[in-house]
Design an enzyme around this catalytic site. Sequence first.
Site, short mmCIF file in Angstrom:
data_model
loop_
_atom_site.label_atom_id
_atom_site.label_comp_id
_atom_site.label_asym_id
_atom_site.label_seq_id
_atom_site.Cartn_x
_atom_site.Cartn_y
_atom_site.Cartn_z
CE LYS A 222 -0.24 6.06 1.33
NZ LYS A 222 -1.09 6.28 2.52
NE ARG B 18 17.38 19.20 14.98
CZ ARG B 18 17.48 20.24 15.81
NH1 ARG B 18 17.46 20.06 17.12
NH2 ARG B 18 17.60 21.47 15.32
CB SER C 295 -5.33 5.00 5.22
OG SER C 295 -6.35 5.46 4.37
CG HIS D 263 -1.74 1.24 1.36
ND1 HIS D 263 -2.70 1.60 0.45
CD2 HIS D 263 -1.74 2.22 2.30
CE1 HIS D 263 -3.27 2.74 0.81
NE2 HIS D 263 -2.70 3.13 1.93
CG ASP E 207 -4.92 2.62 -2.88
OD1 ASP E 207 -4.80 3.09 -1.73
OD2 ASP E 207 -5.69 1.69 -3.17
#
Length: 310
Positions: free
Chosen positions: A158, A242, A154, A137, A176
């Site tokens: 995206k 970082r 979800s 996915h 997807d």
Amino acid sequence: MLTVSNVIERFKLEIITGKTGIHKPITSIDVSRPGLEIAGYFSHYSKERVQLFGLTETTYFNTKLTDEERATRAQLLCTNETPCFIFTDDLIPPKEIIEACENANIPLLKTSNTITNLMFYLTDYLEISLAPETNVHGVLLDVYGIGVLITGESGIGKSEIALELVKNGHRLVADDNVEIKEIGKNVLIGKSPELIENLLEIRGLGIINVMTLFGASVVLSEKRIMLNVHLEFWQEDKEYDRLGLDKRTKNILNSEIPSKLIPVRPGRNVSNIIEVAAMDFRLQNMGVSAAREFNERLIAHIRSKDNGGK
């Protein structure tokens, strides 16, 4: 399941006999030229492979064996596991092999291609067709030549990020649902299921066809996956990398690919960050690492301070 009929269709092969067996499965990515077997050595016969006959094998079979040897070895070559025989260079199969294939219902095929040419393209075709595969996915794009697999829970955005990247000139492979094949160690090829090819689902807008909207140049049928960008909602109590020194990977099938964890919160331009991640990945593959360079500078600075204090 890959069958002999798929190979016949792909390489436009002529069927000599054994047509009833064209639905036999092909399970091995390797092909064989059964020279040793024709000479009588069957101890390590790779009977599950597609068997190729070129000029060398055919000439030896026709000229160096007696009638009885030809009949016996043709029968030994034809096993229940053998998917098919292919004669290249427009060679005419010996009658003993035609009869053995007919009796065993094994497809006997013919092509005008040279054996070298057919072996190269057939092996490549079998490797891809029989490669381990899975579905993930996420969204797959070509960003500056790098196959970037964007994953995340979800609703994190995206598809919206993919749309922005497409508008910036990058190419969409799949949205997807990404079909992934492992054609080699750490070599993953991703593509879109045919049903949703070239489509993006944007919440509040619906399904859009990016090729229709932006042109054929913004879509790609498949791409090697080289980098994973995983998105998660920003967590205030979590310490994020970082400097870029943390080495993360994502496991897919039996392979590992580099992975970047990108926290998402209002105000962050994630598409720009992904573009920079792809460019930085290219630089690192060329041996340029800003994080490593900074770390070396920092160490040198600390050492100079220590030496000055003595």
